[in-house]
Write a protein that holds these residues in place. Structure first.
Motif, PDB file in Angstrom:
ATOM      1  N   LEU A  87     -12.780  36.336 -40.430  1.00 31.52           N
ATOM      2  CA  LEU A  87     -13.354  36.974 -39.235  1.00 31.52           C
ATOM      3  C   LEU A  87     -12.303  37.109 -38.133  1.00 31.52           C
ATOM      4  CD1 LEU A  87     -16.673  37.172 -38.209  1.00 31.52           C
ATOM      5  CD2 LEU A  87     -15.638  35.654 -36.559  1.00 31.52           C
TER       6      LEU A  87
ATOM      7  N   TYR B  66     -21.990  28.038 -33.522  1.00 31.88           N
ATOM      8  CA  TYR B  66     -21.251  29.065 -32.790  1.00 31.88           C
ATOM      9  C   TYR B  66     -21.543  28.965 -31.301  1.00 31.88           C
ATOM     10  CZ  TYR B  66     -20.826  30.685 -37.525  1.00 31.88           C
ATOM     11  OH  TYR B  66     -20.544  30.741 -38.854  1.00 31.88           O
TER      12      TYR B  66
ATOM     13  N   GLY C 168     -30.302  37.446 -38.771  1.00 34.99           N
ATOM     14  CA  GLY C 168     -30.173  37.296 -37.327  1.00 34.99           C
ATOM     15  C   GLY C 168     -28.911  36.530 -36.954  1.00 34.99           C
ATOM     16  N   GLY C 169     -28.635  35.427 -37.656  1.00 30.76           N
ATOM     17  CA  GLY C 169     -27.446  34.630 -37.363  1.00 30.76           C
ATOM     18  C   GLY C 169     -26.185  35.465 -37.437  1.00 30.76           C
ATOM     19  N   TYR C 170     -26.053  36.224 -38.539  1.00 29.82           N
ATOM     20  CA  TYR C 170     -24.843  37.025 -38.699  1.00 29.82           C
ATOM     21  C   TYR C 170     -24.842  38.214 -37.742  1.00 29.82           C
ATOM     22  CZ  TYR C 170     -23.416  34.027 -42.388  1.00 29.82           C
ATOM     23  OH  TYR C 170     -23.002  32.918 -43.060  1.00 29.82           O
TER      24      TYR C 170
ATOM     25  N   TYR D 199     -25.854  38.237 -34.629  1.00 28.44           N
ATOM     26  CA  TYR D 199     -25.339  37.824 -33.323  1.00 28.44           C
ATOM     27  C   TYR D 199     -23.843  37.561 -33.364  1.00 28.44           C
ATOM     28  CZ  TYR D 199     -30.009  37.639 -31.434  1.00 28.44           C
ATOM     29  OH  TYR D 199     -31.247  37.981 -30.997  1.00 28.44           O
ATOM     30  N   ILE D 200     -23.361  36.978 -34.482  1.00 27.54           N
ATOM     31  CA  ILE D 200     -21.915  36.749 -34.593  1.00 27.54           C
ATOM     32  C   ILE D 200     -21.181  38.084 -34.535  1.00 27.54           C
ATOM     33  CG2 ILE D 200     -20.071  35.937 -36.098  1.00 27.54           C
ATOM     34  CD1 ILE D 200     -22.126  33.900 -37.203  1.00 27.54           C
ATOM     35  N   TRP D 201     -21.662  39.051 -35.303  1.00 24.89           N
ATOM     36  CA  TRP D 201     -20.951  40.334 -35.354  1.00 24.89           C
ATOM     37  C   TRP D 201     -21.098  41.108 -34.065  1.00 24.89           C
ATOM     38  CZ3 TRP D 201     -17.164  40.963 -38.462  1.00 24.89           C
ATOM     39  CH2 TRP D 201     -17.146  40.252 -39.655  1.00 24.89           C
TER      40      TRP D 201
ATOM     41  N   ASN E 278     -32.679  26.280 -41.651  1.00 21.22           N
ATOM     42  CA  ASN E 278     -31.779  27.437 -41.677  1.00 21.22           C
ATOM     43  C   ASN E 278     -31.265  27.800 -40.296  1.00 21.22           C
ATOM     44  OD1 ASN E 278     -31.733  27.922 -44.443  1.00 21.22           O
ATOM     45  ND2 ASN E 278     -33.678  29.007 -44.356  1.00 21.22           N
ATOM     46  N   THR E 279     -32.065  27.534 -39.254  1.00 23.58           N
ATOM     47  CA  THR E 279     -31.594  27.892 -37.912  1.00 23.58           C
ATOM     48  C   THR E 279     -30.516  26.942 -37.406  1.00 23.58           C
ATOM     49  OG1 THR E 279     -33.266  26.566 -36.796  1.00 23.58           O
ATOM     50  CG2 THR E 279     -33.841  28.841 -37.249  1.00 23.58           C
TER      51      THR E 279
ATOM     52  N   TYR F 245     -27.094  28.202 -36.569  1.00 21.00           N
ATOM     53  CA  TYR F 245     -26.849  28.902 -35.303  1.00 21.00           C
ATOM     54  C   TYR F 245     -26.089  27.998 -34.325  1.00 21.00           C
ATOM     55  CZ  TYR F 245     -30.122  32.771 -36.306  1.00 21.00           C
ATOM     56  OH  TYR F 245     -30.749  33.865 -36.828  1.00 21.00           O
TER      57      TYR F 245
ATOM     58  N   ILE G 254     -23.369  33.723 -27.505  1.00 24.23           N
ATOM     59  CA  ILE G 254     -23.430  34.986 -28.252  1.00 24.23           C
ATOM     60  C   ILE G 254     -24.878  35.398 -28.496  1.00 24.23           C
ATOM     61  CG2 ILE G 254     -21.233  34.557 -29.402  1.00 24.23           C
ATOM     62  CD1 ILE G 254     -22.751  34.033 -31.991  1.00 24.23           C
ATOM     63  N   TYR G 255     -25.819  34.483 -28.294  1.00 18.54           N
ATOM     64  CA  TYR G 255     -27.209  34.813 -28.597  1.00 18.54           C
ATOM     65  C   TYR G 255     -27.897  35.435 -27.388  1.00 18.54           C
ATOM     66  CZ  TYR G 255     -26.075  31.737 -32.414  1.00 18.54           C
ATOM     67  OH  TYR G 255     -25.458  31.167 -33.482  1.00 18.54           O
TER      68      TYR G 255
ATOM     69  N   THR H 180     -34.800  36.746 -42.393  1.00 15.81           N
ATOM     70  CA  THR H 180     -34.618  37.261 -41.034  1.00 15.81           C
ATOM     71  C   THR H 180     -33.730  36.309 -40.238  1.00 15.81           C
ATOM     72  OG1 THR H 180     -36.823  38.217 -41.173  1.00 15.81           O
ATOM     73  CG2 THR H 180     -35.823  38.118 -38.996  1.00 15.81           C
ATOM     74  N   VAL H 181     -33.921  34.996 -40.448  1.00 11.59           N
ATOM     75  CA  VAL H 181     -33.075  34.017 -39.765  1.00 11.59           C
ATOM     76  C   VAL H 181     -31.619  34.177 -40.204  1.00 11.59           C
ATOM     77  CG1 VAL H 181     -32.550  31.565 -39.549  1.00 11.59           C
ATOM     78  CG2 VAL H 181     -34.900  32.348 -39.357  1.00 11.59           C
ATOM     79  N   TYR H 182     -31.402  34.342 -41.518  1.00 13.44           N
ATOM     80  CA  TYR H 182     -30.033  34.550 -42.023  1.00 13.44           C
ATOM     81  C   TYR H 182     -29.402  35.784 -41.387  1.00 13.44           C
ATOM     82  CZ  TYR H 182     -30.578  31.293 -46.003  1.00 13.44           C
ATOM     83  OH  TYR H 182     -30.741  30.207 -46.796  1.00 13.44           O
TER      84      TYR H 182
ATOM     85  N   LEU I 179     -37.354  26.539 -42.603  1.00 15.63           N
ATOM     86  CA  LEU I 179     -37.046  27.580 -41.631  1.00 15.63           C
ATOM     87  C   LEU I 179     -36.148  27.032 -40.519  1.00 15.63           C
ATOM     88  CD1 LEU I 179     -37.831  30.531 -41.164  1.00 15.63           C
ATOM     89  CD2 LEU I 179     -39.506  29.704 -39.521  1.00 15.63           C
TER      90      LEU I 179
ATOM     91  N   LEU J  54     -14.014  35.129 -30.017  1.00 15.01           N
ATOM     92  CA  LEU J  54     -15.455  35.342 -30.190  1.00 15.01           C
ATOM     93  C   LEU J  54     -16.111  34.894 -28.888  1.00 15.01           C
ATOM     94  CD1 LEU J  54     -17.573  36.103 -32.442  1.00 15.01           C
ATOM     95  CD2 LEU J  54     -17.817  33.668 -32.814  1.00 15.01           C
TER      96      LEU J  54
END
Lengths: 263, 282
Positions: B66, B212, A34-36, A38-40, B205-206, B209, B216-217, A30-32, B202, B73
């Motif tokens: 991209l 960027y 989610g990251g993409y 928001y970018i998209w 992995n964040t 984020y 954007i979040y 879900t984290v993976y 976990l 962006l």
């Protein structure tokens, strides 16, 4: 045959033994996603479509591609490298079944766990959190299941071949890390392959990486139209066979050069 | 002085220099030992460089592809986003090259009880933990980050001024402190909970984020990455401060208090945890 079923079952039970595995996979992916997402979302801000894809199609594509990866991913390359390097493989060779086939089956056991505990719940969570569009035709789901199974076989054999090849390299950990990132990029989990320049796409159509995530995800979202889906799965099957040949060649080479001291 | 199970260890006779010189000497001794063991495998280094360059190239390829479809962006151009990426690599590389002890902490130091060894030695255990985990190969990421930063700043047409190099160095250290602080605080869970909690991977992995623009979040994630897990201060705010100083310089300088606060929290959790540690009896 019973031996192989037992190996798959054992690997499944090993995964089951770690309670952490029950929820960590869904959260991680879900984290993976989610990251993409928001970018998209920022990329699409104010545009109805980019490279012929709507935001809904893109989010669905990313969710399915990442979840296919959650299902097909395994550490066969690292495991094999470790066993060859440490000499454990000598004991494996004494056993009355082909080593690499046994590895493939245990990866299959892991894949069943990943399917049941990570992929299916993960798709559910992704569908709740992000604007995912589900296909309406039941046949799409059937083709997609076949495609995902082929994706697993291509990836597992690719990892096997890589493990058999990379044990002789220095700094295998760094190289394995780079390889994982490369496969992620070329298999289309960062972005659909249709976004790459035309020349790059032509090269990629000759490589097996697109069969690992892009093809199942594109079939699911309709990027590969239903009429061409059968041909795409046939292409995957060809690579399942192709990778089997590669694994066989690497395995023969390894057996020739392998020298285990003591044990 | 180290505290074992709530009691203070009796004092020892101090030999050799005191103060900062003592710590410099200890650092040099640890690094010397590390280099001696690493130089045995020189081929490792070259393949380390190659796989590092390769990994960076893949991440940059994603951004390059991209940006062939969109000009900006969230208002930031391609070179701008490269600058953010470079800041992330600088800090991550610095943190990773001395965080080796943090990643396997629960397994190695608590479960196997190796922390006993650190506590018996006449130097702060945290200092020893970080030095034992030194991995200079990860320092390659700092080099990669620097190359990307210089190139991206050139592409973004940022003109170098005298205050930029020292500020970039300061930001790199602050970002590394944020990473080390967050992961040290999380790894201290091992003092309270047996086995793995799964929180570390976990949060690991964040961190991506943070590469960027934080704009954007959604609102909650923006608050999360600014105040709770301040990864936005590692890359986005420093990069924005370089690129658009009038709007973002204050935010960029906010990286320093953010790093100080993270380090303070981590230090507090670490001392609390140490007080609970009882060894394994082995």
């Amino acid at each position: 045959m019973a031996v192989f079923w037992a190996m798959a079952r054992l690997r499944f039970l090993t995964m089951l033994a770690y309670r952490l595995n029950y929820w960590s996979g869904v959260l991680t992916y879900t984290v993976y996603i989610g990251g993409y997402y928001y970018i998209w979302r920022a990329v699409y801000a104010g545009r109805p479509s980019v490279a012929g894809m709507s935001i809904g199609g893109m989010v669905t594509y990313l969710a399915v591609a990442w979840m296919t990866r959650a299902f097909t991913y395994n550490n066969l390359d690292g495991d094999i490298e470790e066993e060859v390097r440490s000499g454990l493989v000598a004991i494996q060779l004494l056993r009355p079944y082909p080593y690499v086939v046994g590895k493939l089956w245990s990866a299959g056991g892991e894949a069943v766990f990943r399917l049941a505990f990570w992929m299916l719940p993960g798709m559910l969570v992704a569908a709740l959190l992000f604007p995912v569009h589900l296909p309406t035709h039941p046949l799409t789901y059937a083709v997609w299941v076949a495609s995902a199974a082929c994706a697993f076989l291509v990836n597992a054999q690719l990892n096997t071949a890589f493990g058999l090849f990379a044990f002789s390299l220095q700094n295998a950990r760094g190289i394995r890390w780079a390889k994982t990132r490369l496969v992620d990029l070329l298999s289309g989990v960062y972005l659909p392959l249709g976004f790459f320049p035309a020349a790059a796409q032509r090269v990629m159509s000759w490589l097996p990486f697109r069969d690992i995530a892009y093809v199942p995800a594109a079939i699911f979202t309709g990027t590969i139209p239903p009429a061409q889906a059968a041909a795409a799965v046939a292409g995957q099957l060809a690579w399942v066979g192709g990778m089997a040949v590669v694994v066989a060649v690497f395995w023969r080479r390894l057996r020739r050069v392998l020298l285990v001291q003591g044990g | 002085m180290a505290a074992v199970a709530g009691r203070v260890v009796p004092s020892y006779t101090q030999v050799g220099p005191r103060g900062p010189r003592r710590y410099l000497g200890l650092t040099a001794a640890y690094l010397g030992q590390y280099l001696r063991s690493r130089l045995e495998y020189r081929a490792d280094f070259l393949s380390g460089v190659l796989s590092e360059v390769f990994t960076q190239a893949i991440s940059l390829t994603f951004l390059a592809v991209l940006f062939t479809h969109v000009p900006t962006l969230a208002g930031w151009s391609r070179p701008d986003v490269y600058v953010m990426y470079a800041f992330f690599q600088l800090s991550w590389g610095l943190a990773d090259s001395c965080a080796g002890g943090i990643w396997g902490f629960g397994e190695r130091y608590i479960v196997r009880g190796e922390l006993d060894r650190l506590l018996l030695r006449p130097a702060p255990p945290l200092f020893q933990l970080l030095l034992e985990g030194v991995d200079l190969e990860s320092f390659l990421q700092v080099g990669a980050g620097l190359v990307i930063l210089v190139w991206a700043m050139h592409a973004a047409e940022v003109h170098w001024t005298w205050w930029m190099p020292p500020l970039i160095a300061l930001w790199t250290c602050a970002g590394a402190a944020i990473f080390i602080g967050v992961f040290l605080a999380l790894t201290c869970a091992a003092f309270w909970v047996d086995g793995r909690t799964g929180v570390m991977p976990l949060v690991y992995n964040t961190t991506a984020y943070g590469r960027y623009p934080v704009t954007i979040y959604g609102r909650w994630l923006r608050l999360l990455f600014s105040y709770l897990l301040p990864f936005a201060f590692v890359a986005f705010y420093p990069a924005a401060a370089l690129l658009r100083p009038t709007a973002y310089l204050a935010w960029g300088l906010g990286a320093l208090p953010a790093a100080a606060a993270t380090a303070a929290v981590a230090g507090l959790v670490w001392t609390r945890g140490l007080r609970r540690y009882q060894g394994t009896g082995s």
